[in-house]
Each structure stands twice: as C-alpha cells, then as structure tokens.
Write a protein that holds these residues in place. Structure first.
Motif, PDB file in Angstrom:
ATOM      1  N   LEU A  77     -35.959  16.475 -12.990  1.00 45.69           N
ATOM      2  CA  LEU A  77     -35.491  16.519 -11.612  1.00 45.69           C
ATOM      3  C   LEU A  77     -35.670  15.117 -11.024  1.00 45.69           C
ATOM      4  CD1 LEU A  77     -34.820  18.870  -9.407  1.00 45.69           C
ATOM      5  CD2 LEU A  77     -37.013  18.147  -8.550  1.00 45.69           C
ATOM      6  N   THR A  78     -34.617  14.580 -10.443  1.00 44.20           N
ATOM      7  CA  THR A  78     -34.669  13.224  -9.886  1.00 44.20           C
ATOM      8  C   THR A  78     -34.291  13.251  -8.413  1.00 44.20           C
ATOM      9  OG1 THR A  78     -33.994  12.332 -12.033  1.00 44.20           O
ATOM     10  CG2 THR A  78     -33.816  10.842 -10.153  1.00 44.20           C
ATOM     11  N   ILE A  79     -35.100  12.580  -7.608  1.00 49.31           N
ATOM     12  CA  ILE A  79     -34.806  12.424  -6.182  1.00 49.31           C
ATOM     13  C   ILE A  79     -34.623  10.927  -5.947  1.00 49.31           C
ATOM     14  CG2 ILE A  79     -35.679  12.716  -3.817  1.00 49.31           C
ATOM     15  CD1 ILE A  79     -37.669  14.817  -5.059  1.00 49.31           C
ATOM     16  N   ILE A  80     -33.521  10.550  -5.329  1.00 50.88           N
ATOM     17  CA  ILE A  80     -33.311   9.137  -4.988  1.00 50.88           C
ATOM     18  C   ILE A  80     -33.105   9.056  -3.481  1.00 50.88           C
ATOM     19  CG2 ILE A  80     -31.892   7.066  -5.316  1.00 50.88           C
ATOM     20  CD1 ILE A  80     -31.111   8.278  -8.080  1.00 50.88           C
ATOM     21  N   ILE A  81     -33.925   8.251  -2.834  1.00 54.37           N
ATOM     22  CA  ILE A  81     -33.840   8.101  -1.378  1.00 54.37           C
ATOM     23  C   ILE A  81     -33.510   6.642  -1.085  1.00 54.37           C
ATOM     24  CG2 ILE A  81     -35.078   8.353   0.820  1.00 54.37           C
ATOM     25  CD1 ILE A  81     -36.865  10.441  -0.680  1.00 54.37           C
ATOM     26  N   THR A  82     -32.411   6.423  -0.369  1.00 60.21           N
ATOM     27  CA  THR A  82     -31.935   5.067  -0.103  1.00 60.21           C
ATOM     28  C   THR A  82     -31.833   4.844   1.404  1.00 60.21           C
ATOM     29  OG1 THR A  82     -30.570   5.321  -2.089  1.00 60.21           O
ATOM     30  CG2 THR A  82     -30.082   3.429  -0.683  1.00 60.21           C
ATOM     31  N   ASP A  83     -32.302   3.689   1.858  1.00 60.05           N
ATOM     32  CA  ASP A  83     -32.155   3.340   3.273  1.00 60.05           C
ATOM     33  C   ASP A  83     -31.914   1.839   3.402  1.00 60.05           C
ATOM     34  OD1 ASP A  83     -34.754   1.813   4.294  1.00 60.05           O
ATOM     35  OD2 ASP A  83     -35.407   3.316   2.845  1.00 60.05           O
ATOM     36  N   ASP A  84     -31.357   1.445   4.543  1.00 65.47           N
ATOM     37  CA  ASP A  84     -31.065   0.014   4.748  1.00 65.47           C
ATOM     38  C   ASP A  84     -32.084  -0.624   5.695  1.00 65.47           C
ATOM     39  OD1 ASP A  84     -30.309   1.164   7.140  1.00 65.47           O
ATOM     40  OD2 ASP A  84     -28.413   0.088   7.305  1.00 65.47           O
ATOM     41  N   ILE A 118     -47.724  14.848  -7.304  1.00 68.32           N
ATOM     42  CA  ILE A 118     -46.681  15.848  -7.532  1.00 68.32           C
ATOM     43  C   ILE A 118     -45.647  15.360  -8.548  1.00 68.32           C
ATOM     44  CG2 ILE A 118     -44.746  17.065  -6.431  1.00 68.32           C
ATOM     45  CD1 ILE A 118     -46.499  17.139  -3.848  1.00 68.32           C
ATOM     46  N   MET A 119     -45.207  14.125  -8.381  1.00 68.26           N
ATOM     47  CA  MET A 119     -44.140  13.602  -9.228  1.00 68.26           C
ATOM     48  C   MET A 119     -44.708  12.951 -10.485  1.00 68.26           C
ATOM     49  SD  MET A 119     -41.749  14.658  -7.300  1.00 68.26           S
ATOM     50  CE  MET A 119     -40.216  14.075  -8.052  1.00 68.26           C
ATOM     51  N   ASP A 120     -43.896  12.876 -11.538  1.00 64.70           N
ATOM     52  CA  ASP A 120     -44.332  12.235 -12.781  1.00 64.70           C
ATOM     53  C   ASP A 120     -44.061  10.734 -12.763  1.00 64.70           C
ATOM     54  OD1 ASP A 120     -45.044  14.726 -13.740  1.00 64.70           O
ATOM     55  OD2 ASP A 120     -43.063  15.093 -14.565  1.00 64.70           O
ATOM     56  N   GLU A 121     -42.962  10.346 -12.125  1.00 65.37           N
ATOM     57  CA  GLU A 121     -42.605   8.921 -12.087  1.00 65.37           C
ATOM     58  C   GLU A 121     -42.147   8.568 -10.687  1.00 65.37           C
ATOM     59  OE1 GLU A 121     -39.683   7.370 -14.951  1.00 65.37           O
ATOM     60  OE2 GLU A 121     -40.189   9.120 -16.178  1.00 65.37           O
ATOM     61  N   MET A 122     -42.559   7.387 -10.226  1.00 62.23           N
ATOM     62  CA  MET A 122     -42.091   6.887  -8.936  1.00 62.23           C
ATOM     63  C   MET A 122     -41.735   5.418  -9.126  1.00 62.23           C
ATOM     64  SD  MET A 122     -44.428   8.772  -6.070  1.00 62.23           S
ATOM     65  CE  MET A 122     -45.685   7.552  -5.965  1.00 62.23           C
ATOM     66  N   GLU A 123     -40.557   5.053  -8.637  1.00 60.71           N
ATOM     67  CA  GLU A 123     -40.102   3.685  -8.828  1.00 60.71           C
ATOM     68  C   GLU A 123     -39.423   3.203  -7.553  1.00 60.71           C
ATOM     69  OE1 GLU A 123     -36.387   2.063 -11.287  1.00 60.71           O
ATOM     70  OE2 GLU A 123     -37.781   3.250 -12.506  1.00 60.71           O
ATOM     71  N   TYR A 124     -39.678   1.945  -7.222  1.00 62.28           N
ATOM     72  CA  TYR A 124     -39.071   1.367  -6.019  1.00 62.28           C
ATOM     73  C   TYR A 124     -38.227   0.167  -6.431  1.00 62.28           C
ATOM     74  CZ  TYR A 124     -38.578  -1.499  -1.835  1.00 62.28           C
ATOM     75  OH  TYR A 124     -38.061  -2.268  -0.821  1.00 62.28           O
ATOM     76  N   ASN A 125     -37.037   0.062  -5.853  1.00 64.20           N
ATOM     77  CA  ASN A 125     -36.186  -1.114  -6.049  1.00 64.20           C
ATOM     78  C   ASN A 125     -35.606  -1.548  -4.719  1.00 64.20           C
ATOM     79  OD1 ASN A 125     -35.948  -1.651  -9.004  1.00 64.20           O
ATOM     80  ND2 ASN A 125     -35.336   0.501  -9.002  1.00 64.20           N
ATOM     81  N   ARG A 126     -35.275  -2.819  -4.640  1.00 64.71           N
ATOM     82  CA  ARG A 126     -34.584  -3.347  -3.458  1.00 64.71           C
ATOM     83  C   ARG A 126     -33.283  -3.941  -3.971  1.00 64.71           C
ATOM     84  NH1 ARG A 126     -34.694  -3.150   2.177  1.00 64.71           N
ATOM     85  NH2 ARG A 126     -33.662  -4.996   2.943  1.00 64.71           N
ATOM     86  N   LYS A 127     -32.153  -3.355  -3.568  1.00 71.29           N
ATOM     87  CA  LYS A 127     -30.853  -3.848  -4.031  1.00 71.29           C
ATOM     88  C   LYS A 127     -29.895  -3.892  -2.858  1.00 71.29           C
ATOM     89  CE  LYS A 127     -30.927  -1.997  -8.729  1.00 71.29           C
ATOM     90  NZ  LYS A 127     -30.932  -0.644  -9.252  1.00 71.29           N
ATOM     91  N   LEU A 135     -37.764   9.129  -7.606  1.00 70.40           N
ATOM     92  CA  LEU A 135     -38.884  10.004  -7.949  1.00 70.40           C
ATOM     93  C   LEU A 135     -38.415  10.979  -9.026  1.00 70.40           C
ATOM     94  CD1 LEU A 135     -39.625  10.844  -4.221  1.00 70.40           C
ATOM     95  CD2 LEU A 135     -40.848   9.173  -5.590  1.00 70.40           C
ATOM     96  N   LYS A 136     -39.208  11.114 -10.094  1.00 69.44           N
ATOM     97  CA  LYS A 136     -38.803  12.010 -11.177  1.00 69.44           C
ATOM     98  C   LYS A 136     -39.914  12.986 -11.519  1.00 69.44           C
ATOM     99  CE  LYS A 136     -35.469   8.995 -13.266  1.00 69.44           C
ATOM    100  NZ  LYS A 136     -34.845   8.497 -14.471  1.00 69.44           N
TER     101      LYS A 136
END
Length: 139
Positions: A77-84, A118-127, A135-136
C-alpha cells in the motif's frame, strides 16, 4: 499490473478538509477490503502528514492544493502526499523521547514517530518546488 488500484484526490490547505479525507480513506478501505485496524492507521498517518502540511508549509496563508494518492499493488500500500509549500522534510525532525512524561515532551513531533511505527517505509523528496512524501506499508 492488473491488480493495481489507485485513488487520487486533492484538498485545500484547510484543517476542515481532514474530516473529508477521513471519509475518503474509509470508503477506500471498504472498497479494497482493508481491515478496520489498517484503515484507522492509514487515517492516522494521512491526518498527521496533512495537518503538518496545513500548519507549516504555507506561510503566505493563501489557498494551496495538497494532492493525495493512495494505491495498492501486490500487497504494498503506497500513500503519496504532494504539496507546493516551503521545503519541509518531516523525516529529518527529531524523534520524540517517548520515555519522557507527556508534560515534558516538546509539542508536536509525535506524529512522525507514530507514522514511522505504522508504515514500513517513509521517503521524502523535493521536486519541481513540491514536497513529495511517500509512505509504504506491506499488507
């Protein structure tokens, strides 16, 4: 790829949107047959991440969009949250000392600790001037 499912939605940077999000996650959990515990945990994680964005990412107080994508593929299960908003890596912030009594703990910060539990993987990127939090969780 046949069994991949994905839902995407966009909310405004208003704290009242959190309850709308909770309803969306509950609907997804029902549709995808996720356990009530998993649904509750996902809601916690998304609420925490999104409220952080709403409170900290937009010093200009203007309207901004926060994009949320929830997908499932091969039991991941993957959650991707994007904001500017302004660059903000929630994962760089110190984990709270959960052994301290509540009244001595700094305010905030517990959310990221909870998310990491809660989550197994958390990753942050700036693009392209956007914060992207991925979050996975294996389910």
């Amino acid at each position: 790829m046949g069994n991949q499912k994905i839902k995407q939605f966009v909310i405004e940077n208003q704290i009242k949107e959190i309850s709308f999000l909770a309803e969306k996650i509950e609907k997804i959990a029902e549709e995808w047959d996720l356990s009530p515990t998993l649904a509750m945990n996902l809601n916690l994680v998304i609420e925490e991440a999104v409220s952080n964005i709403i409170f900290y990412a937009f010093p200009d107080k203007a309207k901004h969009e926060i994009k949320i994508s929830v997908s499932i593929d091969k039991q991941i299960l993957t959650i991707i949250i994007t904001d500017d908003g302004i660059p903000f890596n929630p994962l760089k912030h110190e984990q709270p000392d959960i052994n301290l009594p509540a009244e001595e703990r700094p305010v905030g910060g517990l959310g990221i600790f909870l998310m990491s539990q809660i989550m197994d993987e958390m990753e942050y990127n700036r693009k392209k001037n956007e914060n992207i939090l991925t979050l996975k969780k294996s389910i």
